[in-house]
Design a protein around this motif. Structure first.
Motif, mmCIF file in Angstrom:
data_model
loop_
_atom_site.group_PDB
_atom_site.id
_atom_site.type_symbol
_atom_site.label_atom_id
_atom_site.label_comp_id
_atom_site.label_asym_id
_atom_site.label_seq_id
_atom_site.Cartn_x
_atom_site.Cartn_y
_atom_site.Cartn_z
ATOM 1 N N UNK A 280 67.609 -32.672 -62.380
ATOM 2 C CA UNK A 280 67.045 -32.133 -61.136
ATOM 3 C C UNK A 280 67.815 -32.673 -59.930
ATOM 4 N N UNK A 281 68.165 -33.950 -59.998
ATOM 5 C CA UNK A 281 68.967 -34.519 -58.908
ATOM 6 C C UNK A 281 70.338 -33.853 -58.860
ATOM 7 N N UNK A 282 70.872 -33.557 -60.046
ATOM 8 C CA UNK A 282 72.177 -32.884 -60.086
ATOM 9 C C UNK A 282 72.093 -31.511 -59.401
ATOM 10 N N UNK A 283 71.007 -30.811 -59.659
ATOM 11 C CA UNK A 283 70.820 -29.501 -59.022
ATOM 12 C C UNK A 283 70.712 -29.637 -57.509
ATOM 13 N N UNK A 284 70.016 -30.660 -57.070
ATOM 14 C CA UNK A 284 69.861 -30.871 -55.624
ATOM 15 C C UNK A 284 71.218 -31.171 -54.991
ATOM 16 N N UNK A 285 72.008 -31.992 -55.669
ATOM 17 C CA UNK A 285 73.347 -32.303 -55.152
ATOM 18 C C UNK A 285 74.191 -31.032 -55.080
ATOM 19 N N UNK A 286 74.134 -30.249 -56.147
ATOM 20 C CA UNK A 286 74.947 -29.034 -56.205
ATOM 21 C C UNK A 286 74.557 -28.036 -55.110
ATOM 22 N N UNK A 287 73.272 -27.962 -54.822
ATOM 23 C CA UNK A 287 72.784 -26.966 -53.857
ATOM 24 C C UNK A 287 72.835 -27.476 -52.424
ATOM 25 N N UNK B 294 82.151 -35.350 -48.403
ATOM 26 C CA UNK B 294 82.158 -36.812 -48.583
ATOM 27 C C UNK B 294 80.794 -37.305 -49.048
ATOM 28 N N UNK B 295 79.752 -36.836 -48.373
ATOM 29 C CA UNK B 295 78.400 -37.254 -48.755
ATOM 30 C C UNK B 295 78.044 -36.748 -50.149
ATOM 31 N N UNK B 296 78.474 -35.543 -50.430
ATOM 32 C CA UNK B 296 78.162 -35.004 -51.755
ATOM 33 C C UNK B 296 78.867 -35.831 -52.833
ATOM 34 N N UNK B 297 80.108 -36.213 -52.563
ATOM 35 C CA UNK B 297 80.844 -37.023 -53.545
ATOM 36 C C UNK B 297 80.163 -38.379 -53.739
ATOM 37 N N UNK C 272 76.618 -41.924 -56.960
ATOM 38 C CA UNK C 272 75.347 -42.641 -57.139
ATOM 39 C C UNK C 272 74.599 -42.112 -58.363
ATOM 40 N N UNK C 273 74.651 -40.796 -58.544
ATOM 41 C CA UNK C 273 73.958 -40.221 -59.702
ATOM 42 C C UNK C 273 74.609 -40.684 -61.004
#
Lengths: 244, 94
Positions: A156-163, A169-172, A177-178
């Motif tokens: 679910x966290x991965x989906x939030x990051x992707x979306x 930079x923040x996404x990376x 962190x994930x």
């Protein structure tokens, strides 16, 4: 001569037991009657005093077991199998200690009282084995439950990051962190594997050898807890980076 | 003749596209997703990509709350176990 030694031993036990009460029950050893060496029958007053101390020891252990039983019954982390096993063990200890107390209270000789009173410790090991074992099983099952929750949360966290529409930079950083979080959850899973099974069926007759199992379990649970706390911090970091 | 056949086929094809798109719109209306507007005319227009939806983190927040509770419980149980492991039990009356 034997009677005199028995009397001296009786006085020693009384003083020792009195000190063990840690001040909650005042016992004046000097005021206790001394068995008469001239008779082979037990002094009823002294025998009664010792029996009373034994009863206090039983009641204190029953109180610890009752508190443990509450933890076991109300735990949301224990598996039903472990919960059932622990409740059975607690119930057996409670019944056994209560029966032992009745036996002690009906004993008529010092020797029998000493022997039976000693069983309060050696046959149950409530303070040093049963109680810590129960807490460790609850903790270990708790770690497994948290592992499971994280395993649901990670995709679910991965989906939030992707979306997320945050900067690259923040996404990376969130992804890093994930990945870190995932590694900690995996490490926790490894640490806790087999811990419950290693302690849940320990018995008093295995003391003091089985103390090593309890200490090893504590070490593994602590390591898992530390990893999971770190993973929890990673969740915070991710959500902050994503502006959640 | 060839020209008329091609024209007829083109019109039929347009009807088919409209029918398919209409069915899709009717189906999606029952769901919670935004309604899809069926294209008009003989030619279907490719749907524009929708902007990324705002991620729903309510489920994650609930899980975090559960984890916090469990970590607190584990810590408490570890402390309780430590008390026993640092105790000696030799006195029946203790």
């Amino acid at each position: 001569m034997n009677t005199r030694m028995l009397a001296r031993g009786m006085a020693t036990l009384t003083v020792t037991a009195g000190l063990g009460l840690a001040g909650s029950v005042a016992v004046d050893a000097a005021a206790l009657p001394t068995p008469s060496p001239a008779t082979s029958t037990a002094n009823p007053a002294l025998l009664s005093s010792v029996k009373s101390l034994c009863n206090i020891g039983v009641q204190r252990r029953l109180a610890v077991l009752a508190a443990d039983d509450t933890f076991v019954k109300t735990s949301v982390a224990l598996t039903s199998s472990d919960q059932s096993t622990l409740e059975g063990q607690i119930s057996a200890d409670e019944n056994g200690l209560s029966a032992l107390d009745k036996t002690i209270q009906s004993d008529t000789t010092y020797a029998k009282v000493f022997a039976d009173c000693g069983l309060i410790v050696t046959a149950y090991r409530v303070y040093v084995m049963e109680d810590p074992k129960i807490h460790e099983v609850i903790a270990a099952d708790g770690v497994s439950k948290v592992d499971s929750t994280f395993e649901t949360m990670i995709p679910e966290l991965q989906n939030v990051i992707n979306a997320s529409a945050v900067s690259a930079t923040d996404r990376a950083q969130a992804q890093s962190d994930l990945n870190n979080l995932t590694g900690k959850v995996n490490a926790s899973h490894t640490s806790i594997s087999g811990v419950t099974a290693s302690v849940i069926n320990l018995v008093p007759s295995g003391w003091p050898g089985n103390q090593a199992e309890l200490k090893s379990a504590r070490q593994n649970i602590t390591a898992a807890w530390t990893d999971l706390s770190g993973a929890r911090t990673d969740v915070n970091n991710i959500l902050t980076l994503l502006g959640e | 003749m060839t020209h008329l056949t091609a024209l007829r086929n083109s019109v039929l094809c347009g009807f088919a596209v409209v029918a398919v798109a209409g069915c899709g719109a009717a189906h999606l209306t029952s769901a919670a997703t935004p309604p899809v507007t069926a294209p008009t005319g003989a030619s279907a227009v490719a749907a524009a990509p929708t902007p990324a939806a705002t991620p729903d983190t309510s489920g994650i927040n609930q899980q975090v709350s559960s984890i916090d509770n469990q970590l607190g419980t584990i810590d408490g149980q570890l402390n309780a176990a430590n008390t026993g492991l640092n105790t000696s039990e030799g006195n029946p009356a203790q």
